[in-house]
Design a protein around this motif. Structure first.
Motif, PDB file in Angstrom:
ATOM      1  N   GLU A 201      -7.570 -15.040  23.118  1.00 48.65           N
ATOM      2  CA  GLU A 201      -7.660 -13.731  22.902  1.00 48.65           C
ATOM      3  C   GLU A 201      -6.592 -12.945  22.844  1.00 48.65           C
ATOM      4  O   GLU A 201      -5.667 -12.900  23.578  1.00 48.65           O
ATOM      5  N   PRO A 202      -6.069 -12.034  21.647  1.00 47.76           N
ATOM      6  CA  PRO A 202      -4.994 -11.390  21.733  1.00 47.76           C
ATOM      7  C   PRO A 202      -4.860 -10.410  22.818  1.00 47.76           C
ATOM      8  O   PRO A 202      -5.800  -9.895  23.429  1.00 47.76           O
ATOM      9  N   VAL A 203      -3.587 -10.407  23.263  1.00 47.63           N
ATOM     10  CA  VAL A 203      -3.456  -9.416  24.378  1.00 47.63           C
ATOM     11  C   VAL A 203      -2.064  -8.696  24.054  1.00 47.63           C
ATOM     12  O   VAL A 203      -1.155  -9.055  23.563  1.00 47.63           O
ATOM     13  N   ALA A 243      -8.415  -2.738  25.277  1.00 48.88           N
ATOM     14  CA  ALA A 243      -8.655  -2.363  23.983  1.00 48.88           C
ATOM     15  C   ALA A 243      -8.119  -0.749  23.526  1.00 48.88           C
ATOM     16  O   ALA A 243      -7.984  -0.498  22.524  1.00 48.88           O
ATOM     17  N   LEU A 244      -8.181  -0.113  24.845  1.00 49.49           N
ATOM     18  CA  LEU A 244      -7.865   1.519  24.583  1.00 49.49           C
ATOM     19  C   LEU A 244      -6.832   1.874  25.163  1.00 49.49           C
ATOM     20  O   LEU A 244      -6.486   1.705  26.464  1.00 49.49           O
ATOM     21  N   ASP A 245      -5.733   2.427  24.490  1.00 47.34           N
ATOM     22  CA  ASP A 245      -4.403   2.945  24.960  1.00 47.34           C
ATOM     23  C   ASP A 245      -4.793   3.967  25.936  1.00 47.34           C
ATOM     24  O   ASP A 245      -3.836   4.248  26.766  1.00 47.34           O
ATOM     25  N   ARG A 246      -5.945   4.558  26.179  1.00 51.30           N
ATOM     26  CA  ARG A 246      -5.957   5.791  26.856  1.00 51.30           C
ATOM     27  C   ARG A 246      -6.015   5.419  28.465  1.00 51.30           C
ATOM     28  O   ARG A 246      -5.490   6.192  29.147  1.00 51.30           O
ATOM     29  N   TYR A 247      -6.116   4.304  28.597  1.00 50.22           N
ATOM     30  CA  TYR A 247      -5.884   3.700  30.044  1.00 50.22           C
ATOM     31  C   TYR A 247      -4.612   3.606  30.374  1.00 50.22           C
ATOM     32  O   TYR A 247      -4.327   2.977  31.634  1.00 50.22           O
ATOM     33  N   GLY A 248      -3.465   4.040  29.750  1.00 50.38           N
ATOM     34  CA  GLY A 248      -2.125   3.934  29.988  1.00 50.38           C
ATOM     35  C   GLY A 248      -1.361   2.586  30.156  1.00 50.38           C
ATOM     36  O   GLY A 248      -1.933   1.626  29.785  1.00 50.38           O
ATOM     37  N   ALA A 355     -15.882  -3.678  15.259  1.00 54.74           N
ATOM     38  CA  ALA A 355     -16.844  -4.878  14.859  1.00 54.74           C
ATOM     39  C   ALA A 355     -16.291  -5.844  15.846  1.00 54.74           C
ATOM     40  O   ALA A 355     -15.151  -5.891  16.322  1.00 54.74           O
ATOM     41  N   GLY A 356     -17.300  -6.854  16.068  1.00 53.15           N
ATOM     42  CA  GLY A 356     -16.979  -8.085  16.771  1.00 53.15           C
ATOM     43  C   GLY A 356     -17.418  -7.742  18.370  1.00 53.15           C
ATOM     44  O   GLY A 356     -18.262  -6.829  18.502  1.00 53.15           O
ATOM     45  N   GLN A 357     -16.953  -8.546  18.995  1.00 54.96           N
ATOM     46  CA  GLN A 357     -17.739  -8.320  20.566  1.00 54.96           C
ATOM     47  C   GLN A 357     -16.692  -7.224  21.197  1.00 54.96           C
ATOM     48  O   GLN A 357     -15.558  -7.338  21.419  1.00 54.96           O
ATOM     49  N   VAL A 358     -17.452  -6.181  21.563  1.00 53.40           N
ATOM     50  CA  VAL A 358     -16.802  -4.838  21.920  1.00 53.40           C
ATOM     51  C   VAL A 358     -17.787  -4.401  23.243  1.00 53.40           C
ATOM     52  O   VAL A 358     -18.897  -4.685  23.577  1.00 53.40           O
ATOM     53  N   THR A 359     -16.948  -3.722  24.026  1.00 50.99           N
ATOM     54  CA  THR A 359     -17.394  -2.993  25.164  1.00 50.99           C
ATOM     55  C   THR A 359     -18.291  -1.993  24.944  1.00 50.99           C
ATOM     56  O   THR A 359     -18.174  -1.363  23.962  1.00 50.99           O
TER      57      THR A 359
END
Length: 385
Positions: A201-203, A243-248, A355-359
């Motif tokens: 999984e890309p990180v 996945a979301l930059d908003r989490y800092g 798309a793909g597996q997302v929360t």
């Protein structure tokens, strides 16, 4: 997908949670929504449709029949499946949706199943445009959307330390109990699946995102005795944060159950250890499963008394916020509401392109939170300073 026959298809509609979800769709699906009930027994599906008094389609499909699942996935824009345990019965449904470009939602709380879905079907779903959204029930929408809502109350670009504290009064259904026993019995293979996922999984190496296990004991912040909850919820929260930059740039999350006194905490911890040990022994696991067999669940009277509160305490920059997600009947009426609204959100609302597996936070975010808030699952700020 405008040429699809149905907007939403519900597989497993005659099961305990499936029938509650069907009841919710019957009374809350927007006018003009084309939806269908699906399962193995056409007679039972038609009887359910007649009882609900709705003009819904009926589609016969069997999770053991790949061709029927392919036809089912191709018939709808969004497919809900309430057929679990998902590690036994779910992969064929996911595979059919990924291939057909059909959005998919379930209510699994099984981490191994989610990891295997990513390994086997994420790439196909990215190619076809399907959104594979797991854990769209009590596991793990309150945690995922609650954490997302909490982050939005904090300054951007700051490290965030967040903890979630769950208080609950509810009984599990037979299906939930069976899924939990299955997950406990398969902890070794689940560990292997998670390790395989981590390798591929890309990180984003520029950000630090992690879950923290914490320790049992008295927590002054919560004002309660707490036990770490090793459920799928913190895993989903961490995936949304990655996945979301908003989490800092630096985000950590811990997930706990909060109890009123140390005796309850000790009893729950000891009981969990005992169930884990018994789940490793097939005869003992079968005996446990008979205590609450699949297809059974709390009575309407028991559900009417059920409740939950998930409180988040988060520090970001020089701010602290306390937020809360709360509702009645989390285990089944609430889960049916969350599952149905997730599908309706995917079918009807303008959403981010992914798309793909997302929360749920990544796929639907504020749109789903607004739907749930309107449906009686409250998201509120308790304190901000």
């Amino acid at each position: 997908m405008t040429d699809r026959q149905f907007d939403v298809v519900l597989l497993g509609a005659t099961g305990f949670t499936g029938s509650l979800t069907a009841e919710y769709l019957a009374t809350h699906a927007p006018a003009g929504t084309r939806w269908a009930l699906a399962g193995r027994d056409g007679g039972r599906l038609r009887a359910l449709r007649d009882r609900l008094g709705v003009d819904a389609g009926v589609v016969e499909a069997d999770v053991a029949d790949a061709s029927s699942l392919r036809r089912l996935a191709e018939a709808g824009r969004v497919l809900i499946t309430a057929v679990g345990p998902y590690i036994r019965y779910g992969e064929g449904v996911v595979a059919a949706c990924a291939e057909a470009g059909t959005d998919y939602v379930d209510l699994t709380g099984e981490p191994e199943f989610v990891d295997l879905t990513f390994l086997r079907h994420h790439a196909t779903a990215v190619r076809t445009g399907a959104r594979l959204v797991h854990a769209c029930g009590f596991d793990a929408i309150p945690a995922d959307l609650g954490a997302f809502f909490t982050v939005q109350q904090l300054p951007e670009g700051q490290p965030i330390r967040m903890r979630g504290y769950l208080s609950i009064g509810a009984l599990p259904s037979g299906g939930t109990f069976d899924s939990a026993l299955t997950a406990l019995a398969r902890w070794r293979s689940g560990t292997v699946a998670r390790a395989r996922r981590r390798r591929v999984e890309p990180v984003d190496q520029s950000r630090r995102v992690r879950g923290v296990s914490g320790r049992p004991g008295y927590d002054r912040t919560a004002g309660a005795w707490v036990l770490p909850l090793p459920t799928i919820d913190p895993q989903i929260v961490v995936r949304s944060a990655r996945a979301l930059d908003r989490y800092g740039p630096d985000f950590s999350y811990g997930h706990f159950v909060a109890l009123g006194n140390p005796l309850k905490a000790a009893a729950l911890g000891t009981g969990a250890i005992g169930v884990f040990a018994l789940a490793q022994v097939p005869p003992a696991r079968r005996a446990l499963s008979r205590l609450r067999p699949p297809g059974s669940g709390p009575t309407p009277q028991q559900r009417a008394k059920a409740w939950f509160r998930l409180r988040f305490v988060a520090d970001g920059g020089d701010r602290r916020v306390v937020t809360e997600v709360a509702a009645a009947d989390p285990a089944y009426g609430g889960t049916a509401k969350m599952l149905a609204e997730s599908a309706l959100c995917l079918a009807h609302d303008p959403l981010p392109s992914n798309a793909g597996q997302v929360t749920t936070a990544v796929a639907m975010g504020d749109a789903l939170r607004a739907r749930l808030d309107a449906a009686g699952i409250s998201f509120r700020v308790v304190e901000s300073r």
